[in-house]
Structures are given as structure tokens and as C-alpha cells.
Write an enzyme that holds these catalytic residues in place. Structure first.
Site, PDB file in Angstrom:
ATOM      1  N   PHE A   1       0.882  -1.165   0.000  1.00 50.82           N
ATOM      2  CA  PHE A   1       0.000   0.000   0.000  1.00 50.82           C
ATOM      3  C   PHE A   1       0.923   1.220   0.000  1.00 50.82           C
ATOM      4  CE2 PHE A   1      -3.566   2.311   2.556  1.00 50.82           C
ATOM      5  CZ  PHE A   1      -3.887   3.058   1.436  1.00 50.82           C
TER       6      PHE A   1
ATOM      7  N   LEU B   1       2.574  -0.951   4.647  1.00 51.00           N
ATOM      8  CA  LEU B   1       2.428   0.490   4.501  1.00 51.00           C
ATOM      9  C   LEU B   1       3.793   1.078   4.159  1.00 51.00           C
ATOM     10  CD1 LEU B   1       0.085   1.292   7.541  1.00 51.00           C
ATOM     11  CD2 LEU B   1      -0.526   0.563   5.230  1.00 51.00           C
ATOM     12  N   ASP B   2       3.969   1.413   2.885  1.00 55.13           N
ATOM     13  CA  ASP B   2       5.264   1.866   2.386  1.00 55.13           C
ATOM     14  C   ASP B   2       5.537   3.305   2.806  1.00 55.13           C
ATOM     15  OD1 ASP B   2       7.613   1.760   0.480  1.00 55.13           O
ATOM     16  OD2 ASP B   2       6.438   3.378  -0.427  1.00 55.13           O
ATOM     17  N   ALA B   3       6.776   3.568   3.265  1.00 56.37           N
ATOM     18  CA  ALA B   3       7.221   4.930   3.612  1.00 56.37           C
ATOM     19  C   ALA B   3       6.220   5.644   4.498  1.00 56.37           C
ATOM     20  CB  ALA B   3       7.474   5.737   2.339  1.00 56.37           C
ATOM     21  N   VAL B   4       5.619   4.896   5.406  1.00 51.91           N
ATOM     22  CA  VAL B   4       4.461   5.396   6.149  1.00 51.91           C
ATOM     23  C   VAL B   4       4.814   6.531   7.112  1.00 51.91           C
ATOM     24  CG1 VAL B   4       4.655   3.699   8.004  1.00 51.91           C
ATOM     25  CG2 VAL B   4       2.421   4.616   7.417  1.00 51.91           C
TER      26      VAL B   4
END
Length: 562
Positions: free
Chosen positions: A128, A227-230
Site C-alpha cells: 500500500f 504500509l510503504d514509507a508510512v
């Protein structure tokens, strides 16, 4: 829904529009009522994740997901029971992490039917990419065209704004100029690149659309959601704009939505930062991420084997809280990105970090840098395959294999769910040609393959690849048969000389456990076992008399059962 409503009030300070709230909640209710794919409850020792691109293997006139499914069924299914497919959506840069359309499958890879077919064979982890999207996306094109309703979807900022406190993971400019339809120039927040436009979560409409993305992934069967680079999601000028309270509240909201719609879905946060910041995404243990990436492990294992000393790795590991209850670690050594150095800061000295970087650079690794608030730069990550990171260019393949298996034996023994990158299980070396072709350092560890060629290589046409594939697969499969390695079971570190790492994994509810011993050095070492009784090495089957010193050859390891 009470938790979701409460979080909306916290994040938007009671100002979330009534009509927008009802629209959001109606979308969540509809997704909950149609949810039909069950999730596994929690995790156990059998869970091992494969990290791979959806276009990792190619055949003429075949969608790459069909080729990947073939390779997975034939060669990987008995080793991995969960696959993390890196972003498989249409994209414009960064090998998938600049998403053009969140709701479509990249036609090169296939379509949602191919995803469903793979999901019938294994559980899946979706990315995501929630912080930013492609400058080529329809959303951003609506913004540039000044279409009604799109003005606040992205963050415009006067170029004179003091943003010196903002944490920077790159050396590229934070603000990128774009020209609107009326000729006006806007400076837009771009944390990672000019092609990756940060979303403005302060706008409720952005939140609704991004929750819709999450709901779509849950409906399509995502068992884990990364959760990418969240950490960068919420921006407040004058702060460092990372790990802000509202960012944590957004993660809690995503968790609450997943719990409501698809109970058992695991939310994983990807935050390549120092350990104390990383584990803050566990929240209270029940309300935020169930897993966090264990970013300190890759550089610390690398440092331990390069230095022949377990000192820093042991000291850090002894501080881990491995009794999380509803949370655990996502453990890895290699990924599509480089080996992050920030998570080692505060554990290794800057002198040790710089020495490791220099040593690897001399052996062919590349180094990426980040900007510091004072205008200086620091090494941010080492770009290299993990096989080459552990070894020198003139090492023989036997040495390469022994160090590589040692590193992965440590990974597999640590509390948490282990994940193996596809390049690691395939025994990949640095792809320098790929770097030249792509023009960026991370391509060194992102090589794609002909399916036919790879099947030949791991069947014997490439001795090192075959040995890595067979030996690491066997070690992983052995690990899944050891109840002591359940992610929730505690770990105890034992005192030993610095060349050795000794740890115990056991279940509090039984006497069954494992004593794991690793020789990190290039010399033979004697280990005095803590108990004078007989053990059996579950890897080799060898019987060990605990009353006698245990001798381990260079880079040897044992998992001992009493």
C-alpha cells in the site's frame, strides 16, 4: 465503527465533514458485508515470506505473474507459505513505487485474475504505497488541470518556506515546481523524487480515496498489507515531518478499517529509521501495526560477520522485547532496497558505520546518501546483494556459501516472521549492468530473469546459485518444523566470547527448545555449553556432549536440541 469515528475526530480535530464521514463509513460497511476471504489467525513457526517482484521471471508472450506462479509452484511452494509481491500496479518510476493507478494490475504482469490464481496457492502481502503517487497519475493530472475538487489533493508550499527541519531520506529537492493549466507555478512536496508526489492527508477527500484503496486490497485478498514509507504521511512545516502523532493516528485508522472489514489482516509498517522510532508503530500492542520491519538486523548481522564479533549484535538483541502479545517483528536481511544504515546508528558508532561502508565500497558495493539539516550528507544505505555484501570479490564460492548460510541461520533463529528476498534465495551477485542501464544504485539488487534460464541455473548450470538455492531452501524448511521458533516465543542471549553468538529459543509452556550457536569469525572457536548434557544438532543430526567444549569451524552454526 466506534474506533474509526474516534480516530477521525482525533486526526481532523472534530472537523471531518458529516457528509464525507457518512460516505467513508458506508464504503467500509459495504466492504465488510461483502468480505469473503478468511485470514489466518496470527502467525507461527511455519510462516516464512518470500519477497519478489511480480515481473521477476519472464517468458515470451506470457504475463509475468503466470511465469512467477509457475516458478513458485515448481520450486518455492514447499519453502514459503506467504509471498510479498512488490507493487504490481502501473507505474512510472522506482520499479513500482511510483504508482499510476492503485486499482489496476500492470498489464505486463497480468490482471487481477492472475493475482487471484496465485492467491489460491499461497497467502499474499500487498504494498500500500500510501505516502505518494506518480506524477503521471490521473489524480495528479486532475490537479495540474485545476479540475474542481482536486486542488488540495497534494501539498503546495511557497518556496521560501523554512523546511530545514524536515527529515530528508534523499538528496533530491523536497519541493518540485509544476505548472498548472493557468500558467501558475506551484512548488509541490516530493519527499522521494520529482515523480513521486506526496498526498495531502489533511484533505478528508484524500483519506476517503486512500481508504478505498485499502478496502480494494482487502477485498482482493491481501493477507498482509505493507504500509510503504508510512512515517512521512503527515506534514507540518516547522517540524521534522516524520513519525508525527497524526501519522500514527492514520496507521491506527488503517488498522481499525482492516480489523472491521477483514479480521486477521496483518498491517506492517515500513520505516527505515532507528530502532526506537521503528517499534513506536506497535502502538499499545493492540491498536497500531501488528508487525514492523526489523531494519536494524541487516546492518548488524553484516557488521558482525565482517568484524567477526557478536558484540554489537548481541548487545542490541538483548534489549529486544520479544513478549509483544499481539505484535511481532518482520525480520529480513535483504530487500529490493539497499541495506539501511540509519537503523544501525546509536548501536554502531559512526566510525564503525563509515568503516563498514568503505570496506564494502572497495568490494563493489554502491552507497546512497541523504541530506542532513545542517547541509551535510551522510551514507543512507548500501546498495549491494546480500551475498556480495558478506564477501570479498576474490573469495571462493565455498566461503561465500558458508558466510551466507550463517547470516540466514541467524535471521531464521530470531523472534519474528522471517522474510527472504528473491535475489537471496537465487544466489544473485551484484547486477552492475543493471545499474548502468537503469541509472540508479538500487538496480544492483533488482535483476529480472528469463524463467527458462533460471530453472537451468538452479538445476546445476550455475554451481553457486544451485548450492545457495538448495541449501537455503533446506534450512528454511527445517526451521518451519521447529516449534521453538514460533514468533511469540522469547529469546535469551547467553554470554560467550565475542566471536560467538549464542541464544536460546523456547516455549514457556514446554521444555522443548533450541540452543543456537553461531561462529561469526574466520577461525575455529570453542564454545562452552551452558548445560552438561547431550544435545543433537537438528541441522546435521550430530550428537553433542555438552560436558565437553564444542568446537565450531569458521562460520559454522548449530541449532541444538537437548
Amino acid at each position: 465503527m466506534d474506533i474509526i469515528n474516534a480516530l477521525l475526530d482525533e486526526i481532523y480535530e472534530g472537523l471531518f465533514p458529516v457528509a464525507a464521514r457518512e460516505r467513508l463509513l458506508s464504503h467500509i460497511r459495504a466492504a465488510r458485508d461483502t468480505a469473503k476471504l478468511p485470514r489466518k489467525a496470527r502467525w507461527d513457526e511455519k510462516d516464512v515470506v518470500l519477497i519478489s517482484y511480480a515481473d521477476q521471471f519472464r517468458e515470451p508472450d506470457q504475463p509475468t505473474l503466470a511465469s512467477f506462479s509457475h516458478f513458485y509452484q515448481q520450486h518455492l511452494q514447499s519453502t514459503f507459505n506467504l509471498v510479498h509481491l512488490l507493487p504490481f500496479f502501473p507505474y512510472s518510476s522506482d520499479d513500482g513505487f511510483s504508482v499510476i493507478d492503485y486499482h489496476q494490475v500492470n498489464p505486463v504482469c497480468g490482471n487481477w485474475q492472475h493475482i487471484a490464481a496465485l492467491h489460491s496457492e499461497t497467502r499474499l502481502m500487498f504494498d500500500f504505497v500510501c505516502n505518494h503517487m506518480s506524477a503521471h497519475s490521473q489524480w495528479f493530472q486532475h490537479f495540474l488541470a485545476q479540475d474542481p475538487g482536486w486542488d488540495d489533493f497534494f501539498i503546495s508550499m511557497p518556496p521560501a518556506t523554512d523546511l530545514s527541519a524536515v527529515t530528508r531520506p534523499r538528496t533530491s529537492p523536497l519541493l518540485t515546481p509544476f505548472t498548472l493549466a493557468n500558467g501558475e507555478t506551484r512548488f509541490i512536496w516530493t519527499t522521494f523524487s520529482a515523480d513521486q508526489i506526496d498526498l495531502n492527508f489533511a484533505n478528508p477527500e484524500v483519506l476517503i480515496r486512500m481508504v478505498d484503496v485499502l478496502l480494494d486490497y482487502l477485498n482482493k485478498g491481501a493477507d498482509y498489507v505493507r504500509l510503504d514509507a508510512v512515517g512521512y504521511m503527515w506534514k507540518t512545516p516547522g517540524t521534522n515531518c516524520i513519525h508525527l502523532p497524526k501519522t500514527h493516528q492514520l496507521v491506527k485508522l488503517f488498522r481499525a478499517v482492516a480489523d472491521e472489514v477483514a479480521p486477521g489482516t496483518v498491517i506492517i509498517t515500513e520505516t527505515n529509521v532507528p530502532h526506537k522510532d521503528n517499534i513506536s508503530y506497535f502502538g499499545n500492542g493492540q491498536d497500531e501495526a501488528q508487525m514492523v520491519y526489523q531494519f536494524s538486523l541487516p546492518p548488524l548481522v553484516l557488521h558482525a560477520i565482517h568484524s567477526g564479533s557478536a558484540r554489537a549484535l548481541r548487545q542490541w538483541a538483548s534489549t529486544l522485547n520479544t513478549r509483544h502479545g499481539g505484535t511481532t517483528f518482520f525480520n529480513f536481511l535483504a530487500s529490493h532496497d539497499g541495506i539501511g544504515l540509519n537503523p544501525a546508528r546509536g548501536i554502531l558508532s559512526e566510525v564503525e558505520i563509515v568503516a563498514l561502508v568503505r570496506e564494502l565500497a572497495l568490494e563493489g558495493a554502491l552507497v546512497s546518501y541523504k541530506n542532513n539539516p545542517d547541509g551535510t550528507t551522510s551514507p543512507y544505505e548500501i546498495n549491494v546483494t546480500y551475498l556480495d555484501a558478506l564477501n570479498q570479490q576474490n573469495d571462493d564460492d565455498d566461503t561465500r556459501l558458508r558466510r551466507f548460510l550463517l547470516a540466514h541461520a541467524i535471521l531464521l533463529a530470531f523472534p519474528g516472521v522471517p522474510a527472504i528476498y528473491i535475489q537471496s534465495i537465487l544466489g544473485s551477485r551484484n547486477d552492475n549492468e543493471g545499474v548502468r542501464a537503469a541509472g540508479h544504485n538500487r538496480a544492483i539488487n533488482r535483476e529480472k530473469f528469463s524463467l527458462h534460464e533460471m530453472e537451468k541455473w538452479i538445476s546445476g548450470d550455475n554451481a553457486l546459485r544451485q548450492q545457495v538455492f538448495e541449501r537455503l531452501s533446506a534450512l528454511i524448511q527445517l526451521r518451519t518444523r521447529q516449534p521453538a521458533f514460533h514468533p511469540d516465543n522469547p529469546m535469551t542471549l547467553l554470554e560467550s566470547e565475542n566471536a560467538l553468538l549464542m541464544l536460546r529459543r523456547y516455549s514457556p509452556d514446554s521444555e522443548a527448545g533450541l540452543l543456537c550457536v553461531f561462529n561469526l569469525s574466520s577461525r575455529d572457536v570453542s564454545a562452552h555449553l551452558p548445560e552438561a548434557k547431550y544435545f543433537q544438532d537438528v541441522i546435521s543430526g550430530e550428537k553433542i556432549d555438552g560436558s565437553e567444549p564444542l568446537r565450531l569451524a569458521a562460520w559454522q552454526f548449530m541449532w541444538l536440541r537437548s
